[in-house]
Enzyme design. Structure first.
Site, short mmCIF file in Angstrom:
data_model
loop_
_atom_site.label_atom_id
_atom_site.label_comp_id
_atom_site.label_asym_id
_atom_site.label_seq_id
_atom_site.Cartn_x
_atom_site.Cartn_y
_atom_site.Cartn_z
N ASN A 7 -3.13 -3.94 0.08
CA ASN A 7 -2.69 -2.58 -0.19
C ASN A 7 -3.71 -1.65 0.49
OD1 ASN A 7 -1.98 -0.13 -1.24
ND2 ASN A 7 -2.05 -0.77 -3.38
N ARG A 91 1.72 -3.80 1.00
CA ARG A 91 2.39 -2.74 0.25
C ARG A 91 2.54 -1.52 1.16
NH1 ARG A 91 0.01 1.74 -3.49
NH2 ARG A 91 1.94 2.52 -4.38
N ARG A 241 -0.78 16.78 -9.98
CA ARG A 241 0.48 17.24 -9.35
C ARG A 241 1.35 17.96 -10.36
NH1 ARG A 241 2.11 11.39 -7.12
NH2 ARG A 241 -0.06 10.74 -7.15
N GLU A 384 1.94 -5.08 -9.74
CA GLU A 384 2.62 -4.85 -8.46
C GLU A 384 2.24 -5.93 -7.44
OE1 GLU A 384 1.07 -0.88 -9.20
OE2 GLU A 384 2.70 -0.12 -7.96
#
Ligand code: AMP
Length: 401
Positions: A7, A91, A241, A384
């Site tokens: 990743n 990924r 965010r 993941e």
């Protein structure tokens, strides 16, 4: 079969080496500060002490070479030879509309991924740099790309289209994509397994709550809606965010304050969320502590976060016509009983009761609804990397036949 999962970010790179015969992790690690002074590799071989290497790593190729060296090292290594790595799974954040599942990497795909990069300019280019470096170092090893967006490609247009002129969808592919797909897929499938039920008969809401957060409605094993959108900015209130907000705020800031696109983008992605509201931190541990000490803005930020997740769970119960399980995962979802309990307050009408004693866990699989609840409440630590390793194994085996 041994599968290496990579990743790659712009200055960091995470890896895990799996033995797929029993899905055991042989080693994992993290490279930090690639291309920046003070580069660092922390290698954690299973059953041995961690090993830290501090040396210059001006680019991803050198970083990956050091990872491979660590994996075969006579002392801290876990394999004898790099050839023992059957395949590498990478990924990638954005697969655009084209990739609804993981794929084997080849030259043509590399070209196509360059095209998709414009949809994820911060995330895809570093992953591609990592892949290129890895292909140079291991030219004969099959590699795969596993996308964060793939799982959500089963959404209907009614869920993924924005109400803007259709031509913008056709020309620029502006639509909802959704992210964290590998995580949502993993926990939804694991929930069905833990409940001993067929996922195809289930309606599950998966809540991936971390620094970046998203909620997905998984009906009969397929994602039918998700809170992130064209970019990972949409949906829940996050660490830094905004999540959903009136888009007219953007044009207001531009016309009334004279801000340019870059400044607004920076505000919405880096200075907003629970950090912006609280003025304390983007880290939920800091916020929970500050709120407990009486900081009102920290409390407001947490309340806003919990309320937004609650609304999404309710709306996805409506979108699916019911709900069988709600799953919590990622840093906050796995580790904060308080967050889970606050989010669920007022949703009991869906058909559950929280068992507070069972909910008192961190980072462990648990069903924390009371035994007579129709709707199951669950904590499932995400994985993941394992999903990427599994997809890679399947693709490589298929390619052989
Ligand atoms: P992630 O992005 O999945 O790594 O999640 C990171 C977020 O999880 C950070 O905001 C952390 O503060 C939060 N987190 C991790 N552990 C805990 C904990 N024990 N209690 C509350 N929040 C936590």
């Amino acid at each position: 079969m041994k599968v290496l999962v990579i990743n790659a970010g712009s200055s960091s790179l995470k890896y895990q080496l799996y033995d797929m015969s029993n899905e055991a992790v042989l080693a994992k690690g993290l490279v930090e500060r690639i291309g920046i002074e003070g580069s660092l590799l922390t290698h954690r071989p299973e059953g041995k002490d961690k090993h830290v290497i501090e040396t210059e790593m001006p680019d991803h190729k050198i970083a990956i070479q050091l990872v491979l060296d660590a994996l075969v090292d006579p002392v801290v290594g876990v394999i004898k030879n790099v050839d023992e790595i059957t395949a590498v799974g990478h990924r990638i954040v954005h697969g655009g509309e084209k990739y609804s599942s993981s794929v084997l990497l080849d030259d043509q795909l590399m070209e196509e991924l360059k095209e998709v990069s414009k949809l994820a300019p911060l995330h895809n280019p570093p992953a591609l740099i990592g892949i290129r470096a890895c292909r140079e170092l291991m030219p004969h090893t099959p590699m795969t790309a596993v996308f964060d967006t793939s799982f959500h490609q089963t959404m209907d247009p009614v869920a993924y289209m924005y109400a803007i002129p259709y031509e913008l969808y056709e020309s620029d592919k502006i639509r909802r994509y959704g992210f964290h797909g590998t995580s949502h897929k993993y926990v939804a499938n694991r929930a069905a397994e833990m409940l001993n039920r067929n996922i195809e008969d289930m309606k599950i809401v998966t809540c991936h709550l971390g620094n970046g957060s998203s909620v997905t409605a998984v009906k009969h094993g397929k994602a039918i809606d998700t809170s992130m959108g064209f970019t990972p900015l949409a949906g829940l209130v996050m660490g830094t965010r905004t999540g959903d907000m009136d888009p007219a705020i953007v044009t207001y800031l531009m016309s009334e304050k004279g801000w340019d696109a870059k400044a607004v983008d920076n505000l919405m992605n880096k200075k907003s969320g629970v950090l912006g509201v609280s003025g304390v931190s983007s880290d939920f541990r800091d916020l929970e502590k500050a709120a407990a000490e009486g900081n009102k803005r920290a409390q407001l930020a947490l309340d806003m976060f919990h309320y937004r997740v609650r609304k999404y769970i309710g709306s996805y119960a409506a979108a699916m016509g019911g709900i069988d399980a709600i799953v919590f995962t990622a840093g906050l979802g796995e580790n904060s009983p308080m967050a889970r309990e606050e989010i669920l307050k007022g949703l009991e009408f869906l058909g559950f009761e929280v068992d507070l004693a069972k909910d008192n866990v961190r980072g462990k699989e648990v069903i924390f609804s009371s035994d007579n609840s129709r709707v199951k409440l669950m904590v499932i630590p995400t994985n993941e990397e394992l999903m990427i390793a599994r997809d890679t194994k399947v693709l490589v085996q298929e390619a052989k036949h």
